[in-house]
Structures are given as C-alpha cells and as structure tokens.
Design a protein around this motif. Structure first.
Motif, PDB file in Angstrom:
ATOM      1  N   CYS A  13      58.825 -65.626 -63.311  1.00  0.00           N
ATOM      2  CA  CYS A  13      59.592 -66.847 -63.546  1.00  0.00           C
ATOM      3  C   CYS A  13      58.701 -67.998 -63.990  1.00  0.00           C
ATOM      4  CB  CYS A  13      60.351 -67.249 -62.284  1.00  0.00           C
ATOM      5  SG  CYS A  13      61.763 -66.187 -61.946  1.00  0.00           S
ATOM      6  N   MET A  14      57.381 -67.895 -63.671  1.00  0.00           N
ATOM      7  CA  MET A  14      56.459 -68.963 -64.045  1.00  0.00           C
ATOM      8  C   MET A  14      55.981 -68.813 -65.488  1.00  0.00           C
ATOM      9  SD  MET A  14      54.256 -69.180 -60.496  1.00  0.00           S
ATOM     10  CE  MET A  14      53.132 -70.432 -61.117  1.00  0.00           C
ATOM     11  N   VAL A  15      56.245 -67.645 -66.093  1.00  0.00           N
ATOM     12  CA  VAL A  15      55.859 -67.418 -67.478  1.00  0.00           C
ATOM     13  C   VAL A  15      56.912 -68.048 -68.381  1.00  0.00           C
ATOM     14  CG1 VAL A  15      55.373 -65.689 -69.238  1.00  0.00           C
ATOM     15  CG2 VAL A  15      54.671 -65.290 -66.874  1.00  0.00           C
ATOM     16  N   PRO A  16      56.543 -68.962 -69.254  1.00  0.00           N
ATOM     17  CA  PRO A  16      57.530 -69.670 -70.066  1.00  0.00           C
ATOM     18  C   PRO A  16      58.420 -68.768 -70.899  1.00  0.00           C
ATOM     19  CG  PRO A  16      55.378 -70.732 -70.205  1.00  0.00           C
ATOM     20  CD  PRO A  16      55.174 -69.456 -69.471  1.00  0.00           C
ATOM     21  N   ALA A  17      57.923 -67.628 -71.359  1.00  0.00           N
ATOM     22  CA  ALA A  17      58.695 -66.764 -72.246  1.00  0.00           C
ATOM     23  C   ALA A  17      59.760 -65.971 -71.515  1.00  0.00           C
ATOM     24  CB  ALA A  17      57.769 -65.807 -72.994  1.00  0.00           C
ATOM     25  N   VAL A  18      59.696 -65.952 -70.166  1.00  0.00           N
ATOM     26  CA  VAL A  18      60.626 -65.145 -69.380  1.00  0.00           C
ATOM     27  C   VAL A  18      61.644 -66.057 -68.698  1.00  0.00           C
ATOM     28  CG1 VAL A  18      60.870 -63.504 -67.496  1.00  0.00           C
ATOM     29  CG2 VAL A  18      58.881 -63.375 -69.008  1.00  0.00           C
ATOM     30  N   ALA A  19      62.912 -65.796 -68.942  1.00  0.00           N
ATOM     31  CA  ALA A  19      63.965 -66.579 -68.304  1.00  0.00           C
ATOM     32  C   ALA A  19      64.499 -65.806 -67.111  1.00  0.00           C
ATOM     33  CB  ALA A  19      65.093 -66.843 -69.289  1.00  0.00           C
ATOM     34  N   CYS A  20      64.562 -66.455 -65.941  1.00  0.00           N
ATOM     35  CA  CYS A  20      65.040 -65.789 -64.731  1.00  0.00           C
ATOM     36  C   CYS A  20      66.488 -66.170 -64.471  1.00  0.00           C
ATOM     37  CB  CYS A  20      64.176 -66.182 -63.536  1.00  0.00           C
ATOM     38  SG  CYS A  20      62.564 -65.384 -63.570  1.00  0.00           S
ATOM     39  N   ALA A  21      67.337 -65.169 -64.292  1.00  0.00           N
ATOM     40  CA  ALA A  21      68.755 -65.415 -64.036  1.00  0.00           C
ATOM     41  C   ALA A  21      68.959 -65.897 -62.612  1.00  0.00           C
ATOM     42  CB  ALA A  21      69.548 -64.141 -64.291  1.00  0.00           C
ATOM     43  N   GLU A  22      69.915 -66.764 -62.434  1.00  0.00           N
ATOM     44  CA  GLU A  22      70.300 -67.229 -61.111  1.00  0.00           C
ATOM     45  C   GLU A  22      71.765 -66.907 -60.885  1.00  0.00           C
ATOM     46  OE1 GLU A  22      68.843 -71.100 -59.617  1.00  0.00           O
ATOM     47  OE2 GLU A  22      68.145 -71.422 -61.667  1.00  0.00           O
ATOM     48  N   THR A  23      72.083 -66.470 -59.670  1.00  0.00           N
ATOM     49  CA  THR A  23      73.482 -66.181 -59.362  1.00  0.00           C
ATOM     50  C   THR A  23      74.261 -67.489 -59.301  1.00  0.00           C
ATOM     51  OG1 THR A  23      73.016 -66.225 -56.984  1.00  0.00           O
ATOM     52  CG2 THR A  23      72.927 -64.085 -58.095  1.00  0.00           C
ATOM     53  N   THR A  24      75.409 -67.483 -59.939  1.00  0.00           N
ATOM     54  CA  THR A  24      76.230 -68.684 -60.040  1.00  0.00           C
ATOM     55  C   THR A  24      77.678 -68.288 -59.797  1.00  0.00           C
ATOM     56  OG1 THR A  24      74.702 -69.489 -61.745  1.00  0.00           O
ATOM     57  CG2 THR A  24      76.805 -70.657 -61.500  1.00  0.00           C
ATOM     58  N   GLU A  25      78.273 -68.841 -58.760  1.00  0.00           N
ATOM     59  CA  GLU A  25      79.638 -68.469 -58.388  1.00  0.00           C
ATOM     60  C   GLU A  25      80.646 -69.427 -59.042  1.00  0.00           C
ATOM     61  OE1 GLU A  25      82.090 -67.117 -54.372  1.00  0.00           O
ATOM     62  OE2 GLU A  25      80.287 -68.324 -54.181  1.00  0.00           O
ATOM     63  N   ILE A  26      81.709 -68.854 -59.575  1.00  0.00           N
ATOM     64  CA  ILE A  26      82.748 -69.632 -60.239  1.00  0.00           C
ATOM     65  C   ILE A  26      84.109 -69.240 -59.674  1.00  0.00           C
ATOM     66  CG2 ILE A  26      83.889 -70.147 -62.438  1.00  0.00           C
ATOM     67  CD1 ILE A  26      81.284 -69.494 -63.845  1.00  0.00           C
ATOM     68  N   THR A  27      84.887 -70.232 -59.308  1.00  0.00           N
ATOM     69  CA  THR A  27      86.256 -70.023 -58.846  1.00  0.00           C
ATOM     70  C   THR A  27      87.215 -70.705 -59.810  1.00  0.00           C
ATOM     71  OG1 THR A  27      85.653 -69.849 -56.505  1.00  0.00           O
ATOM     72  CG2 THR A  27      87.930 -70.499 -57.009  1.00  0.00           C
ATOM     73  N   VAL A  28      88.207 -69.961 -60.260  1.00  0.00           N
ATOM     74  CA  VAL A  28      89.204 -70.502 -61.192  1.00  0.00           C
ATOM     75  C   VAL A  28      90.595 -70.326 -60.585  1.00  0.00           C
ATOM     76  CG1 VAL A  28      90.080 -70.501 -63.551  1.00  0.00           C
ATOM     77  CG2 VAL A  28      87.733 -69.763 -63.106  1.00  0.00           C
ATOM     78  N   ARG A  29      91.380 -71.388 -60.643  1.00  0.00           N
ATOM     79  CA  ARG A  29      92.774 -71.345 -60.202  1.00  0.00           C
ATOM     80  C   ARG A  29      93.681 -71.731 -61.359  1.00  0.00           C
ATOM     81  NH1 ARG A  29      90.115 -73.470 -55.542  1.00  0.00           N
ATOM     82  NH2 ARG A  29      90.533 -72.200 -53.679  1.00  0.00           N
ATOM     83  N   VAL A  30      94.918 -71.236 -61.312  1.00  0.00           N
ATOM     84  CA  VAL A  30      95.903 -71.594 -62.334  1.00  0.00           C
ATOM     85  C   VAL A  30      97.074 -72.274 -61.645  1.00  0.00           C
ATOM     86  CG1 VAL A  30      97.372 -70.788 -64.209  1.00  0.00           C
ATOM     87  CG2 VAL A  30      95.198 -69.634 -63.741  1.00  0.00           C
ATOM     88  N   LEU A  31      97.288 -73.531 -62.014  1.00  0.00           N
ATOM     89  CA  LEU A  31      98.356 -74.339 -61.435  1.00  0.00           C
ATOM     90  C   LEU A  31      99.513 -74.399 -62.415  1.00  0.00           C
ATOM     91  CD1 LEU A  31      99.075 -76.298 -59.038  1.00  0.00           C
ATOM     92  CD2 LEU A  31      98.208 -78.136 -60.485  1.00  0.00           C
ATOM     93  N   ALA A  32     100.691 -73.967 -61.958  1.00  0.00           N
ATOM     94  CA  ALA A  32     101.879 -74.054 -62.803  1.00  0.00           C
ATOM     95  C   ALA A  32     102.254 -75.515 -63.000  1.00  0.00           C
ATOM     96  CB  ALA A  32     103.036 -73.290 -62.169  1.00  0.00           C
ATOM     97  N   LYS A  33     102.621 -75.879 -64.209  1.00  0.00           N
ATOM     98  CA  LYS A  33     102.970 -77.261 -64.499  1.00  0.00           C
ATOM     99  C   LYS A  33     104.108 -77.731 -63.597  1.00  0.00           C
ATOM    100  CE  LYS A  33     104.205 -80.368 -68.306  1.00  0.00           C
ATOM    101  NZ  LYS A  33     104.341 -80.505 -69.775  1.00  0.00           N
ATOM    102  N   ASP A  34     103.909 -78.879 -62.964  1.00  0.00           N
ATOM    103  CA  ASP A  34     104.898 -79.502 -62.099  1.00  0.00           C
ATOM    104  C   ASP A  34     105.238 -78.652 -60.883  1.00  0.00           C
ATOM    105  OD1 ASP A  34     106.598 -81.627 -61.370  1.00  0.00           O
ATOM    106  OD2 ASP A  34     108.347 -80.582 -62.170  1.00  0.00           O
TER     107      ASP A  34
END
Length: 256
Positions: A13-34
């Motif tokens: 991760c300290m080597v500039p040419a190497v990109a280290c992935a990080e876990t990233t959690e995403i929550t999506v909800r769908v709200l019905a209009k009105d």
C-alpha cells in the motif's frame, strides 16, 4: 505467518503504483412517492449498482424488509434532514472493495411483485473508499407511480352484446402496497381513477371509476353494445403531485 502477510500488505500500500482496495458498505432504500418504503410485501425492488463512468456492474440484489414506520415517514413537518427510516425499513446493503473514488449509479426496478406497475429509477453519487454510505437513511431513491391492478374483466373474455355493459373493477394501492380508502392516510376521495375505452383501436369513451366500498377498489360499468375488440386502460392519478399508475385489459363483444 499472519504478521508477514500483514507487513507485505502494508508495504504494498506504500508503493505509489499499487492501489489498495478498502471495503465500503452501501445501503440503498427505495421510497415510494408520497408513501413508504418498498420491501418484501411487494416483491422488493431489484437493485443494480454500477460504475457510472465505465458501466461495470458492482453489485446486484433485491430490497428486503418492511415498509417502515408510518409516523416517521408520513408526518407533515419533516425537514430536509429528517431521518425517515428505521430498522424495519426495506433496504439493499452490499460491501464493495474500492481502490479509488467512484461515481456509482444505483438503478432500482420494481415492485417485482406487481410487474404491470413496475418502473425504473436511477440516481448517481460519488462513493469514496472506506467511507460507508449507511448512516441515517443512507441512499434513498424515490419511485413515482401507483399500483393499478385490473381485477375485472379478465383478459380476452368474450361478452354477449345482450349484456349492454361490462363491469370494470381495479385495485389501486401505493407502490409500497399501502391501502387507499376514503378519509384514510391515502385518501380515495383525492384520487382520480378513470377508464379509457377503445373499440377496434378507436377511442370511444373515458369513464370515471368510483370507490367500490372495499379498501383500494374502484369500479364502473363500461358500455359494450357494439361488437368488436375492446381495450380498457384504467389509470389512477393524484392531481396534488402528479403521481400516476395504470393497468389494462381487453375483452371481445361477439357479433349479434
């Protein structure tokens, strides 16, 4: 051995040419209009998360859970920062391994349990590696529409011209499945429900459907004296916000 692996990962991760992935959690909800959140009771919403710039699909799934807390969602004084969801509100959650900020597109399609009413909504936002999108309401997409389900007549039924008319009945609910009735939180009196009638492709009338005495159901009689192929398009429309949904059926009036 674990210490060696960890050390090697840190060095990488300290080597500039190497990109280290990080876990990233995403929550999506769908709200019905009105109304409320769209969840398991309506078949859920099919979710696709993709990189908006490359089109790469990052995650797929279906929202699961309930419609949420009515008191949280439907009060009149909610502000732009008000949290509308609780643990019961349907959601789709995924964890991505991101090595750089991505403009992510969320696509929701449904409700899957009512395919005649299903529609699609998309939104994009930037997501940064390691910066979860989970707090508060997280990422909320609003889905316009109403679920209209024609119950009668069944498709392609044959009708004698002696009948003079055909009973048309439709069930109308919010996209989350919430009921509609006179004086209710979703008031039937404020909804316009109409049937557009065509015979052999030519529009012949537009007839209002009235509340039929049962929750979410509306009915009318459609004149059907002339032989031909009839198409009936039933739509529900809320004049206050433009929310609209429809369904259709056909029937055949036989020759005399």
């Amino acid at each position: 051995m674990r210490a060696i692996v960890a050390a090697l990962s840190l060095v990488a991760c300290m080597v500039p040419a190497v990109a280290c992935a990080e876990t990233t959690e995403i929550t999506v909800r769908v709200l019905a209009k009105d109304s409320k959140f769209i969840g398991t009771s309506m078949g859920g919403m099919r979710m696709v998360l993709r990189d908006a710039q490359t089109g790469q699909i990052l995650a797929t799934g279906v929202t699961q859970g309930g419609t949420g807390d009515t008191a949280l969602i439907m009060h009149e004084n909610r502000g732009s920062r008000a949290v509308l969801s609780d643990d019961s509100a349907a959601k789709f959650t995924t964890t991505l391994d991101l090595d750089e900020p991505r403009l992510i597109e969320a696509e929701a399609y449904g409700p899957l349990g009512q395919p005649q009413a299903a529609t699609r909504v998309l939104a994009t936002q930037w997501v940064v590696p390691g910066r979860n999108v989970t707090r508060g309401d997280a990422w909320v997409l609003e889905l316009p529409g109403l679920v209209v389900d024609v119950l009668n007549p069944p498709a392609h039924i044959r009708v004698s011209p002696d009948a003079d008319s055909v009973d048309v009945r439709a069930n109308v609910v919010m996209m989350c499945g919430c009921p509609i009735e006179p004086g209710g939180l979703w008031d039937a009196k404020k909804l316009v429900v109409m049937a557009i009638v065509r015979r052999n492709g030519e529009r012949i009338s537009e007839i209002a459907l009235a509340y039929a005495g049962e929750t979410s159901q509306f009915a009318a009689k459609v004149p059907a004296k002339e032989p031909g192929l009839y198409e009936v398009i039933v739509y529900a429309h809320d004049p206050r916000n433009g929310n609209t949904g429809l369904d259709r059926t056909t029937f055949i009036v036989t020759g005399g």
